[in-house]
Design a protein around this motif. Sequence first.
Motif, PDB file in Angstrom:
ATOM      1  N   GLN A  15      42.391 -53.494  31.682  1.00 16.85           N
ATOM      2  CA  GLN A  15      41.017 -53.651  31.198  1.00 16.85           C
ATOM      3  C   GLN A  15      40.030 -53.024  32.185  1.00 16.85           C
ATOM      4  O   GLN A  15      39.025 -52.439  31.788  1.00 16.85           O
ATOM      5  N   ALA A  16      40.347 -53.146  33.456  1.00 14.58           N
ATOM      6  CA  ALA A  16      39.480 -52.545  34.474  1.00 14.58           C
ATOM      7  C   ALA A  16      39.385 -51.039  34.270  1.00 14.58           C
ATOM      8  O   ALA A  16      38.288 -50.453  34.321  1.00 14.58           O
ATOM      9  N   VAL A  17      40.516 -50.390  34.030  1.00 16.27           N
ATOM     10  CA  VAL A  17      40.507 -48.943  33.799  1.00 16.27           C
ATOM     11  C   VAL A  17      39.677 -48.597  32.567  1.00 16.27           C
ATOM     12  O   VAL A  17      38.896 -47.634  32.576  1.00 16.27           O
ATOM     13  N   ALA A  18      39.815 -49.378  31.522  1.00 13.86           N
ATOM     14  CA  ALA A  18      39.077 -49.093  30.286  1.00 13.86           C
ATOM     15  C   ALA A  18      37.573 -49.169  30.525  1.00 13.86           C
ATOM     16  O   ALA A  18      36.814 -48.279  30.100  1.00 13.86           O
ATOM     17  N   TYR A  19      37.117 -50.211  31.198  1.00 16.82           N
ATOM     18  CA  TYR A  19      35.676 -50.348  31.466  1.00 16.82           C
ATOM     19  C   TYR A  19      35.190 -49.238  32.399  1.00 16.82           C
ATOM     20  O   TYR A  19      34.112 -48.654  32.181  1.00 16.82           O
ATOM     21  N   CYS A  20      35.958 -48.954  33.423  1.00 15.71           N
ATOM     22  CA  CYS A  20      35.508 -47.963  34.404  1.00 15.71           C
ATOM     23  C   CYS A  20      35.480 -46.554  33.811  1.00 15.71           C
ATOM     24  O   CYS A  20      34.612 -45.745  34.170  1.00 15.71           O
ATOM     25  N   ARG A  21      36.410 -46.242  32.910  1.00 12.32           N
ATOM     26  CA  ARG A  21      36.366 -44.930  32.273  1.00 12.32           C
ATOM     27  C   ARG A  21      35.129 -44.784  31.400  1.00 12.32           C
ATOM     28  O   ARG A  21      34.517 -43.705  31.343  1.00 12.32           O
ATOM     29  N   ARG A  22      34.757 -45.847  30.698  1.00 10.53           N
ATOM     30  CA  ARG A  22      33.511 -45.808  29.920  1.00 10.53           C
ATOM     31  C   ARG A  22      32.308 -45.601  30.850  1.00 10.53           C
ATOM     32  O   ARG A  22      31.384 -44.828  30.542  1.00 10.53           O
ATOM     33  N   ALA A  23      32.325 -46.293  31.989  1.00  9.19           N
ATOM     34  CA  ALA A  23      31.238 -46.133  32.957  1.00  9.19           C
ATOM     35  C   ALA A  23      31.190 -44.708  33.490  1.00  9.19           C
ATOM     36  O   ALA A  23      30.116 -44.088  33.583  1.00  9.19           O
ATOM     37  N   LEU A  24      32.368 -44.152  33.828  1.00 11.22           N
ATOM     38  CA  LEU A  24      32.416 -42.817  34.420  1.00 11.22           C
ATOM     39  C   LEU A  24      31.877 -41.769  33.460  1.00 11.22           C
ATOM     40  O   LEU A  24      31.109 -40.872  33.855  1.00 11.22           O
ATOM     41  N   GLU A  25      32.242 -41.879  32.197  1.00  6.08           N
ATOM     42  CA  GLU A  25      31.775 -40.908  31.201  1.00  6.08           C
ATOM     43  C   GLU A  25      30.246 -40.929  31.104  1.00  6.08           C
ATOM     44  O   GLU A  25      29.602 -39.878  31.054  1.00  6.08           O
ATOM     45  N   ARG A  26      29.654 -42.093  31.083  1.00 11.15           N
ATOM     46  CA  ARG A  26      28.182 -42.196  30.994  1.00 11.15           C
ATOM     47  C   ARG A  26      27.510 -41.694  32.275  1.00 11.15           C
ATOM     48  O   ARG A  26      26.495 -40.993  32.233  1.00 11.15           O
ATOM     49  N   LEU A  27      28.053 -42.060  33.424  1.00 14.19           N
ATOM     50  CA  LEU A  27      27.445 -41.682  34.690  1.00 14.19           C
ATOM     51  C   LEU A  27      27.534 -40.173  34.931  1.00 14.19           C
ATOM     52  O   LEU A  27      26.630 -39.579  35.528  1.00 14.19           O
ATOM     53  N   GLY A  29      21.584 -48.485  33.245  1.00 13.57           N
ATOM     54  CA  GLY A  29      21.957 -49.843  33.615  1.00 13.57           C
ATOM     55  C   GLY A  29      23.280 -50.254  32.997  1.00 13.57           C
ATOM     56  O   GLY A  29      24.118 -50.902  33.641  1.00 13.57           O
ATOM     57  N   GLU A  30      23.498 -49.866  31.739  1.00 15.79           N
ATOM     58  CA  GLU A  30      24.750 -50.187  31.065  1.00 15.79           C
ATOM     59  C   GLU A  30      25.918 -49.516  31.785  1.00 15.79           C
ATOM     60  O   GLU A  30      26.986 -50.136  31.985  1.00 15.79           O
ATOM     61  N   ALA A  31      25.749 -48.260  32.194  1.00 19.39           N
ATOM     62  CA  ALA A  31      26.832 -47.534  32.867  1.00 19.39           C
ATOM     63  C   ALA A  31      27.198 -48.205  34.178  1.00 19.39           C
ATOM     64  O   ALA A  31      28.387 -48.416  34.486  1.00 19.39           O
ATOM     65  N   TYR A  32      26.196 -48.550  34.976  1.00 12.42           N
ATOM     66  CA  TYR A  32      26.484 -49.198  36.256  1.00 12.42           C
ATOM     67  C   TYR A  32      27.174 -50.546  36.050  1.00 12.42           C
ATOM     68  O   TYR A  32      28.089 -50.917  36.799  1.00 12.42           O
ATOM     69  N   THR A  33      26.747 -51.273  35.031  1.00 13.06           N
ATOM     70  CA  THR A  33      27.304 -52.607  34.826  1.00 13.06           C
ATOM     71  C   THR A  33      28.704 -52.538  34.244  1.00 13.06           C
ATOM     72  O   THR A  33      29.543 -53.412  34.524  1.00 13.06           O
ATOM     73  N   LEU A  34      29.005 -51.530  33.452  1.00 17.53           N
ATOM     74  CA  LEU A  34      30.376 -51.334  33.002  1.00 17.53           C
ATOM     75  C   LEU A  34      31.320 -51.183  34.200  1.00 17.53           C
ATOM     76  O   LEU A  34      32.427 -51.735  34.226  1.00 17.53           O
ATOM     77  N   ASN A  35      30.871 -50.441  35.197  1.00 20.32           N
ATOM     78  CA  ASN A  35      31.684 -50.301  36.405  1.00 20.32           C
ATOM     79  C   ASN A  35      31.833 -51.637  37.125  1.00 20.32           C
ATOM     80  O   ASN A  35      32.923 -51.987  37.604  1.00 20.32           O
ATOM     81  N   ALA A  36      30.734 -52.411  37.216  1.00 23.88           N
ATOM     82  CA  ALA A  36      30.806 -53.704  37.892  1.00 23.88           C
ATOM     83  C   ALA A  36      31.786 -54.638  37.184  1.00 23.88           C
ATOM     84  O   ALA A  36      32.589 -55.325  37.830  1.00 23.88           O
ATOM     85  N   VAL A  37      31.731 -54.670  35.855  1.00 21.08           N
ATOM     86  CA  VAL A  37      32.669 -55.510  35.093  1.00 21.08           C
ATOM     87  C   VAL A  37      34.104 -55.035  35.337  1.00 21.08           C
ATOM     88  O   VAL A  37      35.023 -55.840  35.578  1.00 21.08           O
ATOM     89  N   THR A  83      32.263 -45.614  40.800  1.00 18.91           N
ATOM     90  CA  THR A  83      33.210 -45.847  39.705  1.00 18.91           C
ATOM     91  C   THR A  83      34.571 -45.243  40.009  1.00 18.91           C
ATOM     92  O   THR A  83      35.608 -45.825  39.673  1.00 18.91           O
ATOM     93  N   LEU A  84      34.603 -44.073  40.638  1.00 22.88           N
ATOM     94  CA  LEU A  84      35.886 -43.494  41.042  1.00 22.88           C
ATOM     95  C   LEU A  84      36.625 -44.418  42.008  1.00 22.88           C
ATOM     96  O   LEU A  84      37.855 -44.559  41.948  1.00 22.88           O
ATOM     97  N   ASP A  85      35.865 -45.064  42.895  1.00 21.98           N
ATOM     98  CA  ASP A  85      36.489 -46.020  43.812  1.00 21.98           C
ATOM     99  C   ASP A  85      37.103 -47.189  43.033  1.00 21.98           C
ATOM    100  O   ASP A  85      38.224 -47.630  43.320  1.00 21.98           O
ATOM    101  N   SER A  86      36.367 -47.688  42.042  1.00 23.25           N
ATOM    102  CA  SER A  86      36.897 -48.786  41.209  1.00 23.25           C
ATOM    103  C   SER A  86      38.154 -48.347  40.463  1.00 23.25           C
ATOM    104  O   SER A  86      39.140 -49.089  40.367  1.00 23.25           O
ATOM    105  N   LEU A  87      38.133 -47.138  39.910  1.00 20.55           N
ATOM    106  CA  LEU A  87      39.309 -46.620  39.201  1.00 20.55           C
ATOM    107  C   LEU A  87      40.504 -46.464  40.142  1.00 20.55           C
ATOM    108  O   LEU A  87      41.657 -46.743  39.765  1.00 20.55           O
TER     109      LEU A  87
END
Length: 776
Positions: free
Chosen positions: A666-678, A646-654, A690-694
């Motif tokens: 900031q978007a890149v920073a959050y999405c990279r954290r999400a990508l690593e977890r996912l 849930g944290e990984a998915y929400t990091l991408n949403a943020v 998450t790749l789409d967000s990045l």
Amino acid sequence: MSVAGGAAQQLLGRLCDDLRLLREEAGGPSLRVLAAEVGLGKSQLGAILNGRVERLPDWRVVRAVAARCHAYAGQHGRSASLSARFGVEEYWRRRHAAIEQLLSESPVARDLPAPEQDRPRGLPPRGPHFVGRGPELAALTAADGTVIVTGPPGIGKTSLAVHWAHRAADRFPDGQLYVDLRGFEPSGAVLTPAEATRGFLEALGVAPDRLPASPDAQLALYRSLLADRRMLVVLDNARDAEQVLSLLPSGPGCQAVVTSRSRLAGLVVAQAAQVLHLDPLSAGESAELLAARVGEPRVQAERAAAEAIVQACARLPLALSVAACRVALQPALSLAELVRELREEPGELEALRTGDGSTDVRAVFSWSYRTLDAAAARTLRLLGLTSGGDLAPAAAASLAALPVGTARRVLAELSDAGLLSEHRPGRYAMHDLVRAYARELAHDVDSPADRTQATRRLLDHYLHTAHRAAALLHPLFSDIAPAPSSDGATAVELGDAQAAQAWFDAEHAVLLAEIGRACGTGFGRHAWQLVWTLSGYLDRRAMWVRWHEIQELVLQAAERDGDLPGQAHGHRDLARVCSRLGRHDESHGQLKQALDDFADLGDNDGLAQTHLNLGQTLERAHRHREALEHSRRALELFTASGNTAGEAYTLNAVGWQLGLLGDHRQAVAYCRRALERLQRLADPQGVADTLDSLGYAHHHLGDLPAAVACYERALAMFRADGDRFGAAATLRNLAESRLAAGDRDAARAALQEAWEILDRIGHESAHAVRARLDAA
């Protein structure tokens, strides 16, 4: 097929111009009507007629448009005004073939796959002992158009239709479609026209990512695909005219055979359908059928007893076949002994009566039933309680609390006795008359507690297997935690995501039927939990209308039962599908109710996911700051509970919402954290999102190569997962990066593909993509 080369592009433009001129000279039909009749979206057909296409339209589309315009001109007295060059099909064929020839000589085109030629062969196998029906077979062969085969239950309507269809296969070189509409299924699980249409489209080779979302669009596509084919459509076991009217093919090369206990007067009036009423077999034909199954010497040795069996079976093929199985399986039993058993058998079953007060087909089934061992007899009774779809041995094992190996033996025994049919390898179906008999036996023999437990075991089997499948396809970061399975119920072992997907493909129709039955039989908790497990599959397949229907049903059951967890999940999932259908205000209201319900339950993970869903709904309403607030709240809750997925998915949403608000670093920073977890979770859907967000963030930071790389990776993963809406969204973003990089051709190709997907599924954003494509 993409158009490559200037010469091909010029010819394509002329072809589109001529189609437009033909429609103008014909005076119609309207774009909306013409689009529906050829199976395209209105905007998609408009683009073809106006030459705004990058791909060569399929030959079937060109032929159907031309034929329909000619028909319209003829109906309105304008055919004489059409240009001579538009007067023959060969003209259009030559134009289309010329473009294809140029494409085949293009280096680009040579790498493209050839179009698939789908020739479905969907007929069930024909029985090995069909006898008689000479005049009826001749009438079917001579018929032109729709034929309705009617008669009482067990008279052999399906056998006749299938036998003739196999004999006439060479008349329909483009294939045969077959569906059992279950019109008189004792459980009431009648197949809807929309469900039948979806099955036909799958049989016709329409890939899941090309299946329109709305039933109307699916029906239009079905009609279009049959418009210029020579195909046979067998609609078996229809309840009424309304159930089959929309499924009838309209193409001149197609024919339909409908079987029903009713005469379907509505079809006779509306379609000038021919009615073919079946009477019982003659005495000689009945004896021939019996001899074919048990052997001529045995019948000759006991002719009087054989004649008595024929009379007892009322010369009905189904009853005769069951009786023959009984005889064939017990060679030491004389025909005379069977006649004595029949005469001693009491009782009636109204659904099985032939209309002749001296006969009762129930007695014939009882012959076979009494020869079954205890396990097979009990399994037969319990099968009468199911929703009416087919089932696999694992499901039968749980229903009857048997080991799977024993269940396979039992199903084989029931098939040998003529009480089941293995209509596909490993899938068993029951005639509705046999089901009525089995249902009556279950209520006579098995206690209410036994019947309830059997239903619970079957639903436990489906729920726990579906829960495993859902977890393999997508991490369950807000879980439903099903109760432990009942004793005797087992779940299927699924090794990987591919096996999970295959299981959903095979079982989703049965699951939907069982969910509907569960709502009305006191198993509301199983119902909403089953929909929860199935929702991801329905979403990826864009089966949003069917999902909405069943989601409303299970929410009503949860409210009726006072099941607060069911209501909370029901409101949230109903909001999800409302959002997919563009009903954002309704989605927002359902999510607010879900928030209250999860708060009352103290379910922080459920609360967190609802905040996440609220953020998505608000984002689609362009309320980005409110969306970000809800996503941040979801992140706090998931982090506090240690919910990694849930944290990984929400990091991408943020990260995504920060990007929409312009804070791209900031978007890149959050999405990279999400990508690593996912990636650690091995969740392809989350990684693709998450790749789409990045890609979006990199684009707006000016790093176009990084943006394109992210989008292309995401697109490949969406395609592999069958997520067509996700693919369309990424294609739109990819197009913008390609355009910014100066690659207009690649940008237009991406927009074209995105528009085709969205237009095909009837999504509201198709018009915006069309406008962007024109502007590009």
